[in-house]
Design a protein around this motif. Sequence first.
Motif, PDB file in Angstrom:
ATOM      1  N   LYS A  64       0.845  -1.241   0.096  1.00  0.00           N
ATOM      2  CA  LYS A  64       0.100  -0.065   0.039  1.00  0.00           C
ATOM      3  C   LYS A  64       0.867   1.109  -0.119  1.00  0.00           C
ATOM      4  CE  LYS A  64      -3.685   2.426   2.573  1.00  0.00           C
ATOM      5  NZ  LYS A  64      -4.514   2.535   3.386  1.00  0.00           N
ATOM      6  N   LEU A  65       0.615   2.113  -0.954  1.00  0.00           N
ATOM      7  CA  LEU A  65       1.661   3.395  -1.076  1.00  0.00           C
ATOM      8  C   LEU A  65       1.016   4.335  -0.200  1.00  0.00           C
ATOM      9  CD1 LEU A  65       1.804   3.253  -5.040  1.00  0.00           C
ATOM     10  CD2 LEU A  65       3.157   2.288  -3.536  1.00  0.00           C
ATOM     11  N   THR A  66       1.929   4.458   0.777  1.00  0.00           N
ATOM     12  CA  THR A  66       1.658   5.472   2.070  1.00  0.00           C
ATOM     13  C   THR A  66       2.867   5.468   2.888  1.00  0.00           C
ATOM     14  OG1 THR A  66       0.257   5.553   4.218  1.00  0.00           O
ATOM     15  CG2 THR A  66       0.689   3.375   3.651  1.00  0.00           C
ATOM     16  N   ASP A  67       2.884   6.615   3.416  1.00  0.00           N
ATOM     17  CA  ASP A  67       4.029   7.048   4.497  1.00  0.00           C
ATOM     18  C   ASP A  67       3.265   7.014   5.773  1.00  0.00           C
ATOM     19  OD1 ASP A  67       2.552   9.217   4.831  1.00  0.00           O
ATOM     20  OD2 ASP A  67       4.003  10.531   4.036  1.00  0.00           O
ATOM     21  N   GLU A  68       2.304   6.404   6.211  1.00  0.00           N
ATOM     22  CA  GLU A  68       1.744   6.263   7.403  1.00  0.00           C
ATOM     23  C   GLU A  68       2.084   4.940   7.881  1.00  0.00           C
ATOM     24  OE1 GLU A  68      -2.271   7.214   7.306  1.00  0.00           O
ATOM     25  OE2 GLU A  68      -2.125   9.108   6.359  1.00  0.00           O
TER      26      GLU A  68
END
Length: 157
Positions: A64-68
């Motif tokens: 999942k493309l995220t920085d969280e």
Amino acid sequence: MIKKFLNIFLTIIIVIAIIVVIYSVVQSRVSGEPYTNIFGYTLLEVVTGSMSGTIEIGDGVIVKLTDEVVENDIIVYEKNGQLITHRLISKEEGQLITQGDANNTQDEPITINMVVGKVVHKIPNLNAWKIGIVLIIVLLILVSILGRFLLGHIHKK
């Protein structure tokens, strides 16, 4: 009627497969990223044993493309043009500390802007899946071509 349905079905499958491949290549080249963004996710293949025991060489990971990200997530980050899949072991003063499950030492700290995303699913032995999908696509194309040829011969008689 059945022949016409099969012909249309096979054509749709082939067109969808071609569109997905073209989209992936074009989107990756336009964005300049080493991965493709498909609805906020990407599929990557693991090429080293640093996560052995959890993720093996040749496995695929859906990211999942995220920085969280939070501690204990398996994350993918980009460093020196390479994508690295390791576990986030701590966040300290704006830096993230990661380590491969099979490694004895921590990685050099990274920053949040280096994070590509977090692993949400593992696909064991992605290579076998890739070979199977390619074989299915090739077979569908061959069946479609053969079917059209045979349908053309039947209609001429």
